[in-house]
Write a protein that holds these residues in place. Structure first.
Motif, PDB file in Angstrom:
ATOM      1  N   ARG A 123      66.745  13.858  87.579  1.00 39.53           N
ATOM      2  CA  ARG A 123      65.414  14.012  86.990  1.00 39.53           C
ATOM      3  C   ARG A 123      64.363  13.594  88.017  1.00 39.53           C
ATOM      4  NH1 ARG A 123      67.810  11.300  82.107  1.00 39.53           N
ATOM      5  NH2 ARG A 123      67.944  12.849  80.427  1.00 39.53           N
ATOM      6  N   HIS A 124      63.352  14.428  88.201  1.00 46.81           N
ATOM      7  CA  HIS A 124      62.235  14.089  89.083  1.00 46.81           C
ATOM      8  C   HIS A 124      60.950  14.057  88.262  1.00 46.81           C
ATOM      9  CE1 HIS A 124      64.536  14.340  92.743  1.00 46.81           C
ATOM     10  NE2 HIS A 124      64.876  15.595  92.536  1.00 46.81           N
ATOM     11  N   ASN A 125      60.234  12.939  88.333  1.00 48.39           N
ATOM     12  CA  ASN A 125      58.921  12.836  87.692  1.00 48.39           C
ATOM     13  C   ASN A 125      57.849  13.111  88.737  1.00 48.39           C
ATOM     14  OD1 ASN A 125      60.363  12.018  85.486  1.00 48.39           O
ATOM     15  ND2 ASN A 125      59.878   9.850  85.723  1.00 48.39           N
ATOM     16  N   VAL A 126      56.908  13.964  88.393  1.00 45.00           N
ATOM     17  CA  VAL A 126      55.892  14.372  89.361  1.00 45.00           C
ATOM     18  C   VAL A 126      54.502  13.946  88.894  1.00 45.00           C
ATOM     19  CG1 VAL A 126      54.891  16.319  90.603  1.00 45.00           C
ATOM     20  CG2 VAL A 126      57.295  16.385  89.951  1.00 45.00           C
ATOM     21  N   PHE A 127      53.758  13.313  89.807  1.00 43.00           N
ATOM     22  CA  PHE A 127      52.380  12.922  89.534  1.00 43.00           C
ATOM     23  C   PHE A 127      51.479  13.674  90.516  1.00 43.00           C
ATOM     24  CE2 PHE A 127      55.195   9.581  88.237  1.00 43.00           C
ATOM     25  CZ  PHE A 127      54.690   9.155  87.016  1.00 43.00           C
ATOM     26  N   HIS A 128      50.674  14.579  89.994  1.00 43.09           N
ATOM     27  CA  HIS A 128      49.816  15.404  90.845  1.00 43.09           C
ATOM     28  C   HIS A 128      48.436  14.772  91.005  1.00 43.09           C
ATOM     29  CE1 HIS A 128      52.643  18.792  90.563  1.00 43.09           C
ATOM     30  NE2 HIS A 128      52.722  18.548  89.280  1.00 43.09           N
ATOM     31  N   ALA A 129      47.830  14.992  92.165  1.00 43.47           N
ATOM     32  CA  ALA A 129      46.427  14.620  92.371  1.00 43.47           C
ATOM     33  C   ALA A 129      45.591  15.799  91.894  1.00 43.47           C
ATOM     34  CB  ALA A 129      46.168  14.341  93.847  1.00 43.47           C
ATOM     35  N   LEU A 130      45.015  15.664  90.704  1.00 42.24           N
ATOM     36  CA  LEU A 130      44.331  16.808  90.087  1.00 42.24           C
ATOM     37  C   LEU A 130      42.822  16.559  89.982  1.00 42.24           C
ATOM     38  CD1 LEU A 130      46.893  17.334  87.191  1.00 42.24           C
ATOM     39  CD2 LEU A 130      46.648  18.786  89.202  1.00 42.24           C
ATOM     40  N   PRO A 131      42.028  17.617  90.135  1.00 42.72           N
ATOM     41  CA  PRO A 131      40.565  17.471  89.994  1.00 42.72           C
ATOM     42  C   PRO A 131      40.192  17.280  88.518  1.00 42.72           C
ATOM     43  CG  PRO A 131      41.160  19.778  90.269  1.00 42.72           C
ATOM     44  CD  PRO A 131      42.425  18.988  90.442  1.00 42.72           C
ATOM     45  N   ASN A 132      39.029  16.713  88.264  1.00 44.10           N
ATOM     46  CA  ASN A 132      38.575  16.519  86.879  1.00 44.10           C
ATOM     47  C   ASN A 132      37.973  17.813  86.332  1.00 44.10           C
ATOM     48  OD1 ASN A 132      39.291  13.789  86.592  1.00 44.10           O
ATOM     49  ND2 ASN A 132      37.503  13.195  87.808  1.00 44.10           N
ATOM     50  N   THR A 133      38.839  18.681  85.869  1.00 44.39           N
ATOM     51  CA  THR A 133      38.385  19.954  85.302  1.00 44.39           C
ATOM     52  C   THR A 133      38.940  20.089  83.888  1.00 44.39           C
ATOM     53  OG1 THR A 133      40.327  21.129  86.116  1.00 44.39           O
ATOM     54  CG2 THR A 133      38.418  21.055  87.583  1.00 44.39           C
ATOM     55  N   THR A 152      42.667  20.346  83.791  1.00 49.72           N
ATOM     56  CA  THR A 152      43.346  19.054  83.915  1.00 49.72           C
ATOM     57  C   THR A 152      43.343  18.338  82.573  1.00 49.72           C
ATOM     58  OG1 THR A 152      42.632  18.874  86.218  1.00 49.72           O
ATOM     59  CG2 THR A 152      43.375  16.850  85.152  1.00 49.72           C
ATOM     60  N   LEU A 153      42.201  18.403  81.898  1.00 48.56           N
ATOM     61  CA  LEU A 153      42.041  17.724  80.616  1.00 48.56           C
ATOM     62  C   LEU A 153      43.047  18.221  79.583  1.00 48.56           C
ATOM     63  CD1 LEU A 153      40.129  15.668  79.149  1.00 48.56           C
ATOM     64  CD2 LEU A 153      38.875  17.671  78.313  1.00 48.56           C
ATOM     65  N   ILE A 154      43.251  19.525  79.505  1.00 46.15           N
ATOM     66  CA  ILE A 154      44.171  20.062  78.496  1.00 46.15           C
ATOM     67  C   ILE A 154      45.619  20.105  78.995  1.00 46.15           C
ATOM     68  CG2 ILE A 154      42.374  21.436  77.362  1.00 46.15           C
ATOM     69  CD1 ILE A 154      43.565  23.925  78.726  1.00 46.15           C
ATOM     70  N   GLY A 155      45.823  19.674  80.237  1.00 44.56           N
ATOM     71  CA  GLY A 155      47.187  19.584  80.750  1.00 44.56           C
ATOM     72  C   GLY A 155      47.733  20.848  81.375  1.00 44.56           C
ATOM     73  N   ARG A 156      46.885  21.875  81.489  1.00 50.08           N
ATOM     74  CA  ARG A 156      47.360  23.133  82.072  1.00 50.08           C
ATOM     75  C   ARG A 156      47.517  23.009  83.588  1.00 50.08           C
ATOM     76  NH1 ARG A 156      45.188  27.832  84.381  1.00 50.08           N
ATOM     77  NH2 ARG A 156      46.487  29.686  84.011  1.00 50.08           N
ATOM     78  N   ALA A 157      46.618  22.256  84.214  1.00 50.71           N
ATOM     79  CA  ALA A 157      46.649  22.121  85.678  1.00 50.71           C
ATOM     80  C   ALA A 157      47.991  21.585  86.168  1.00 50.71           C
ATOM     81  CB  ALA A 157      45.509  21.217  86.141  1.00 50.71           C
ATOM     82  N   ALA A 158      48.505  20.554  85.495  1.00 53.06           N
ATOM     83  CA  ALA A 158      49.787  19.974  85.896  1.00 53.06           C
ATOM     84  C   ALA A 158      50.942  20.926  85.587  1.00 53.06           C
ATOM     85  CB  ALA A 158      50.010  18.640  85.179  1.00 53.06           C
ATOM     86  N   HIS A 159      50.765  21.717  84.522  1.00 54.77           N
ATOM     87  CA  HIS A 159      51.825  22.646  84.128  1.00 54.77           C
ATOM     88  C   HIS A 159      52.040  23.731  85.180  1.00 54.77           C
ATOM     89  CE1 HIS A 159      54.594  24.505  81.342  1.00 54.77           C
ATOM     90  NE2 HIS A 159      53.936  25.647  81.396  1.00 54.77           N
ATOM     91  N   ILE A 160      50.954  24.158  85.817  1.00 53.79           N
ATOM     92  CA  ILE A 160      51.092  25.219  86.825  1.00 53.79           C
ATOM     93  C   ILE A 160      51.080  24.689  88.261  1.00 53.79           C
ATOM     94  CG2 ILE A 160      50.204  27.066  85.355  1.00 53.79           C
ATOM     95  CD1 ILE A 160      47.513  26.785  86.805  1.00 53.79           C
ATOM     96  N   ALA A 161      50.797  23.376  88.433  1.00 52.49           N
ATOM     97  CA  ALA A 161      50.786  22.807  89.794  1.00 52.49           C
ATOM     98  C   ALA A 161      52.166  22.881  90.439  1.00 52.49           C
ATOM     99  CB  ALA A 161      50.303  21.355  89.762  1.00 52.49           C
ATOM    100  N   SER A 178      56.363  16.386  84.472  1.00 53.22           N
ATOM    101  CA  SER A 178      55.155  15.617  84.786  1.00 53.22           C
ATOM    102  C   SER A 178      54.527  15.077  83.505  1.00 53.22           C
ATOM    103  CB  SER A 178      54.130  16.494  85.513  1.00 53.22           C
ATOM    104  OG  SER A 178      52.906  15.788  85.654  1.00 53.22           O
ATOM    105  N   PRO A 179      54.227  13.776  83.471  1.00 53.21           N
ATOM    106  CA  PRO A 179      53.556  13.223  82.286  1.00 53.21           C
ATOM    107  C   PRO A 179      52.130  13.749  82.124  1.00 53.21           C
ATOM    108  CG  PRO A 179      53.765  11.552  84.007  1.00 53.21           C
ATOM    109  CD  PRO A 179      54.528  12.741  84.475  1.00 53.21           C
TER     110      PRO A 179
END
Length: 317
Positions: free
Chosen positions: A274-284, A287-296, A224-225
């Motif tokens: 290869r699969h690229n994933v784009f998550h719908a993440l809350p503004n927390t 999310t800002l430091i990229g941890r939310a996408a890492h564990i999503a 995920s980018p």
């Protein structure tokens, strides 16, 4: 009215996308035509052997991290003769060096097979983050050689296959550096290529020279980018602009990528996806430091259910 607004929203979303692709709702065929809750079979037949799926957590993780991954595979493939090993041997110390963690995982797999007297037909691995590097390291061990011809799918969820170089988040890079100092972590030292002054003698470079991935039928790289913990290009095993411009480390980086991909591309029976994933993440802050996408990729039920129904289940059939 509901269907009309859905189609309008879908078309608007397609126009806004900056990448080419298609939506699952446009497909005429489902990835799995099996019902989620099928009628129970009276007796399971394991004569042909079972499909062992080894799940390996990441840094500071535990054996429960991949529980949702396991749940959605089991729901989607009922009667699939699957046996899951949720690795726990490293959960007390993921800051150890990779060789130590490799020894532990290898011993855990062999003990599991012997303890339950399993007749193995196929082995698949699912790793999250740092766990993917431990998996690749296990494949290179002489004690695992017997199982190489049984390898089926390697599902890598945000794996730092090229380490954490060229991370575009200074905040995360600083945090990892501090954590490495505080924990005296061998694994973090190795991920940042600081375990040897000669880059070609670093653990990750030397691991790239050892074969392993091409034994799988499917090598699936999920990235995920939005993930700032593991660089997008590292999870996808590909070059990045910063590496191209870097005359010192860039050539070594290129060699690593070639070391990893050439055997896979050259193997007739191995498919790289290869699969690229784009998550719908809350503004927390996460999310800002990229941890939310890492564990999503581990805890987002929405993502995991859709992912396995659309594509993921095919790799475990």
């Amino acid at each position: 009215i509901v269907f009309s607004s859905f189609y309008q929203a879908k078309e608007k979303f397609k126009k806004e996308l900056k990448i080419e692709g298609f939506l699952y709702s446009d497909l005429s065929v489902l990835a799995s035509d099996m019902p989620y809750f099928p009628p129970e079979e009276e007796e399971e037949n394991f004569e042909d052997g079972i499909h062992l799926v080894v799940c390996v957590h990441g840094l500071d993780g535990n054996s429960a991290d991949l529980r949702l991954v396991k749940t959605f595979i089991e729901l989607g493939l009922p009667g699939g003769k699957l046996d899951f090993l949720m690795s726990e041997r490293n959960q007390t110390d993921t800051f150890a060096d990779f060789d130590t963690m490799t020894d532990r995982l290898l011993e855990e797999i062999i003990q599991h097979i012997q303890l339950y007297n399993l007749s193995i037909s196929r082995i698949s691995f699912i790793g999250h983050s740092l766990g993917n590097v431990i998996i690749r390291s296990v494949l290179t061990r002489p004690r695992f050689r017997y199982y190489l011809n049984k390898l089926h799918t390697f599902l890598s969820l945000s794996g730092p296959h090229l380490g954490t170089l060229y991370n575009n988040s200074t905040l995360v890079s600083t945090g990892l550096w501090l954590m490495q100092k505080l924990k005296k972590s061998g694994s973090l030292l190795q991920l940042t290529f600081r375990d040897n002054a000669d880059l070609r003698k670093c653990f990750l470079y030397q691991l790239s020279q050892k074969t392993g991935l091409h034994y799988f039928k499917n090598v699936v790289l999920v990235a995920s980018p939005q993930d700032r913990y593991v660089p997008f290009h590292s999870a996808r095993i590909e070059m990045c602009k910063a590496a191209v411009k870097d005359r010192h480390t860039g050539p070594v980086y290129t060699e690593m990528i070639n070391n990893l991909l050439q055997p896979v591309v050259g193997a007739k029976d191995c498919t790289l996806i290869r699969h690229n994933v784009f998550h719908a993440l809350p503004n927390t802050a996460n999310t800002l430091i990229g941890r939310a996408a890492h564990i999503a990729v581990l805890d987002s039920e929405l993502f995991l259910e859709k992912y396995f129904l659309v594509a993921g289940l095919n790799y475990f059939k």
